[in-house]
Motif scaffolding. Structure first.
Motif, short mmCIF file in Angstrom:
data_model
loop_
_atom_site.label_atom_id
_atom_site.label_comp_id
_atom_site.label_asym_id
_atom_site.label_seq_id
_atom_site.Cartn_x
_atom_site.Cartn_y
_atom_site.Cartn_z
N ILE A 149 -29.40 -31.30 -18.52
CA ILE A 149 -28.64 -32.37 -19.32
C ILE A 149 -28.41 -33.53 -18.60
O ILE A 149 -28.68 -34.71 -19.05
N ASP A 150 -28.18 -33.41 -17.30
CA ASP A 150 -28.18 -34.49 -16.29
C ASP A 150 -29.46 -35.18 -16.25
O ASP A 150 -29.36 -36.59 -16.40
N ALA A 151 -30.46 -34.63 -16.24
CA ALA A 151 -31.73 -35.19 -16.13
C ALA A 151 -32.16 -36.01 -17.38
O ALA A 151 -32.61 -37.10 -17.68
N LEU A 152 -31.74 -35.24 -18.70
CA LEU A 152 -32.11 -35.86 -19.99
C LEU A 152 -30.95 -37.21 -20.07
O LEU A 152 -31.57 -38.37 -20.59
N ASP B 263 -26.65 -22.47 -32.41
CA ASP B 263 -25.07 -22.26 -32.26
C ASP B 263 -24.44 -23.48 -31.90
O ASP B 263 -24.99 -24.38 -31.05
N ALA B 264 -23.12 -23.58 -32.38
CA ALA B 264 -22.61 -24.68 -32.20
C ALA B 264 -22.02 -24.80 -30.70
O ALA B 264 -21.85 -26.06 -30.18
N ARG B 265 -22.10 -24.05 -29.94
CA ARG B 265 -21.79 -23.78 -28.28
C ARG B 265 -23.13 -24.77 -27.59
O ARG B 265 -22.65 -25.04 -26.68
N ASN B 266 -23.91 -24.92 -28.20
CA ASN B 266 -25.06 -25.92 -27.59
C ASN B 266 -25.14 -27.25 -28.07
O ASN B 266 -26.15 -27.94 -27.96
N GLY B 267 -24.15 -27.71 -28.62
CA GLY B 267 -23.90 -29.06 -29.16
C GLY B 267 -24.24 -29.94 -28.02
O GLY B 267 -24.88 -31.01 -28.27
N ASP B 268 -23.76 -29.96 -26.74
CA ASP B 268 -24.00 -30.83 -25.83
C ASP B 268 -25.44 -30.96 -25.32
O ASP B 268 -25.97 -32.17 -25.09
N LEU B 269 -26.17 -29.66 -25.55
CA LEU B 269 -27.56 -29.90 -25.37
C LEU B 269 -28.14 -30.22 -26.03
O LEU B 269 -29.27 -31.46 -26.02
N CYS B 270 -28.04 -30.16 -27.46
CA CYS B 270 -28.59 -30.70 -28.61
C CYS B 270 -28.55 -32.28 -28.67
O CYS B 270 -29.55 -33.00 -28.97
N GLU B 271 -27.41 -32.74 -28.29
CA GLU B 271 -27.05 -34.12 -28.21
C GLU B 271 -27.86 -34.85 -27.19
O GLU B 271 -28.22 -36.06 -27.54
N ALA B 272 -27.92 -34.31 -26.24
CA ALA B 272 -28.75 -34.79 -24.99
C ALA B 272 -30.18 -34.79 -25.22
O ALA B 272 -30.86 -35.68 -25.02
N ARG C 243 -30.60 -37.71 -28.02
CA ARG C 243 -30.31 -39.06 -27.34
C ARG C 243 -31.49 -39.47 -26.47
O ARG C 243 -31.97 -40.70 -26.27
N ALA C 244 -32.32 -38.22 -25.90
CA ALA C 244 -33.39 -38.67 -24.85
C ALA C 244 -34.81 -38.65 -25.60
O ALA C 244 -35.62 -38.84 -25.14
N HIS C 245 -34.76 -38.49 -26.93
CA HIS C 245 -35.85 -38.38 -27.99
C HIS C 245 -36.75 -37.18 -27.37
O HIS C 245 -38.10 -37.76 -27.44
N VAL C 246 -36.49 -36.19 -27.25
CA VAL C 246 -37.32 -35.09 -26.91
C VAL C 246 -38.03 -34.51 -28.10
O VAL C 246 -37.23 -34.10 -29.03
N VAL C 247 -39.24 -34.62 -28.12
CA VAL C 247 -39.76 -34.37 -29.50
C VAL C 247 -39.89 -32.67 -29.62
O VAL C 247 -39.68 -32.00 -28.62
N PRO C 248 -39.80 -32.38 -30.84
CA PRO C 248 -39.98 -30.67 -31.01
C PRO C 248 -40.90 -29.92 -30.34
O PRO C 248 -40.82 -28.70 -29.92
N ASP C 249 -42.01 -30.38 -30.16
CA ASP C 249 -43.02 -29.62 -29.46
C ASP C 249 -42.88 -29.57 -28.11
O ASP C 249 -43.43 -28.72 -27.48
N ALA C 250 -41.84 -30.32 -27.66
CA ALA C 250 -41.45 -30.35 -25.90
C ALA C 250 -40.23 -29.25 -26.04
O ALA C 250 -40.01 -29.00 -24.82
N GLN C 251 -39.77 -28.70 -27.06
CA GLN C 251 -38.70 -27.74 -27.01
C GLN C 251 -39.26 -26.49 -27.36
O GLN C 251 -39.79 -26.30 -28.43
N VAL C 252 -38.84 -25.68 -26.53
CA VAL C 252 -39.28 -24.07 -26.60
C VAL C 252 -38.16 -23.20 -26.65
O VAL C 252 -37.51 -23.32 -25.62
N ARG C 253 -38.12 -22.34 -27.68
CA ARG C 253 -37.03 -21.44 -27.54
C ARG C 253 -37.30 -20.21 -26.74
O ARG C 253 -38.49 -19.59 -27.20
#
Length: 334
Positions: free
Chosen positions: A95-98, A115-124, A127-137
């Motif tokens: 999150i700091d890097a983002l 999950d709502a507990r990941n709200g801070d991560l999702c917000e980061a 805001r950093a405009h990380v595209v879905p293709d760069a996000q891996v579950r």
């Protein structure tokens, strides 16, 4: 019973009671529940920051190419240098890097990212405009195996090494006095992480590392610095001779070398001017080349019972003295 233009509600003369998300007061009037309204607003806010897991790839095997790349970056400096990528472990670090606009190759998120507990991560991420293709579950089984730490961190990332090609030009155009820290042959990851963190906290404009230092982007150094890597320019892989020329001629810094045998106490030096502090090896101290080039060699006065301090602690003490002097000078001129 009390007739209402909208509906009939029972009168209760004793105490309010719950009804349809609110309550009926003693006069028989329907009152909305204020705590309920707050919960509804919070729910809407949380919903806005949740990630859409349907847009993200789900990985359930450690043989995935991105997972294998992350492991290679963790284990080999050669891989980090070859790809220009670094591994990040931990929610706070990612999150700091983002938040500091570090470019991301891949962000590994929990399987239950929505999950709502990941709200801070999702917000980061948003805001950093990380595209879905760069996000891996990552499936929980993979999450437990991907990192180096004993306790799984839950969030990992592959980030691109920041570029500081324009640092010299930016410093040349600045009216503020320059203060940089030079590390020569500092090989302990913990000491290097401490120096990075203290340099950031003390307001240094850059940290310069010679080729003999531990890799500044090594996972242990990054974890030790607690996100400070993303708050100041870090320049490495330059021979000591080039670092000294860069600091003294291009940045026009006066060179001060820290050594237990120095002739001046660290607080007797004028750190308000353009200055470079050089910290040498934990085992052998500064090289003769550094001592010859120094304007002054400074030491930290200590009790007779203490022989020396480690490189991270000694550098931190001197850096914060430099910050104290520079801040006092700014305050007196304002």
């Amino acid at each position: 019973m009390l007739e209402s233009a909208h509906r009939v509600v029972p009168r209760c003369a004793l105490m309010p009671r719950r009804w349809c998300g609110g309550f009926v007061d003693a006069a028989g009037c329907v009152q909305r529940d204020a705590p309920l309204r707050r919960r509804q607003r919070m729910a809407r806010s949380t919903e806005a920051t949740r990630c859409n897991s349907s847009d993200q790839l789900l990985v359930s095997s450690t043989q995935n190419s991105r997972v294998k790349l992350f492991r290679a970056l963790l284990q080999k400096k050669k891989s980090r240098d070859s790809f220009g990528l670094i591994p990040l472990e931990g929610r706070r670090l990612v999150i700091d890097a983002l938040r500091n606009n570090v470019a991301m190759h891949t962000v590994f998120v929990p399987e239950d990212i929505s999950d709502a507990r990941n709200g801070d991560l999702c917000e980061a991420l948003r805001r950093a405009h990380v595209v879905p293709d760069a996000q891996v579950r990552l499936a929980a089984s993979v999450m437990r195996q991907i990192g180096e730490t004993t306790t799984p961190q839950g969030v990992y990332a592959i980030a691109r090494v920041p570029s500081y090609d324009k640092f010299h030009e930016n410093r040349a155009s600045s009216e503020n006095a320059c203060f940089v820290v030079i590390c020569d042959n500092v090989r302990d990851p913990g000491n290097m992480g401490t120096i990075v963190r203290s340099a950031s906290a003390a307001g240094a404009h850059a940290l310069l590392c010679s080729t003999g230092c531990v890799d500044i982007w090594a996972p242990k150094v990054i974890r030790s610095a607690m996100g400070a890597h993303f708050t100041l320019p870090l320049i490495q892989t330059m021979p000591l001779a080039e670092l000294l020329i860069f600091a003294q001629e291009k940045l026009r810094c006066t060179l001060y070398v820290a050594d237990a045998g120095g002739d001046a106490a660290y607080y007797e030096v004028d750190w308000k001017q353009n200055a470079a502090l050089l910290v040498g090896s934990e085992a052998t101290g500064p090289q003769a080349e550094s001592l010859r080039a120094a304007q002054s060699v400074v030491h930290i006065p200590m009790s007779a019972q203490t022989e020396s301090l480690n490189a991270g602690v000694a550098a931190s003490i001197i850096m914060f003295e430099a910050q104290r002097q520079r801040r006092a000078a700014r305050d007196s001129s304002s």
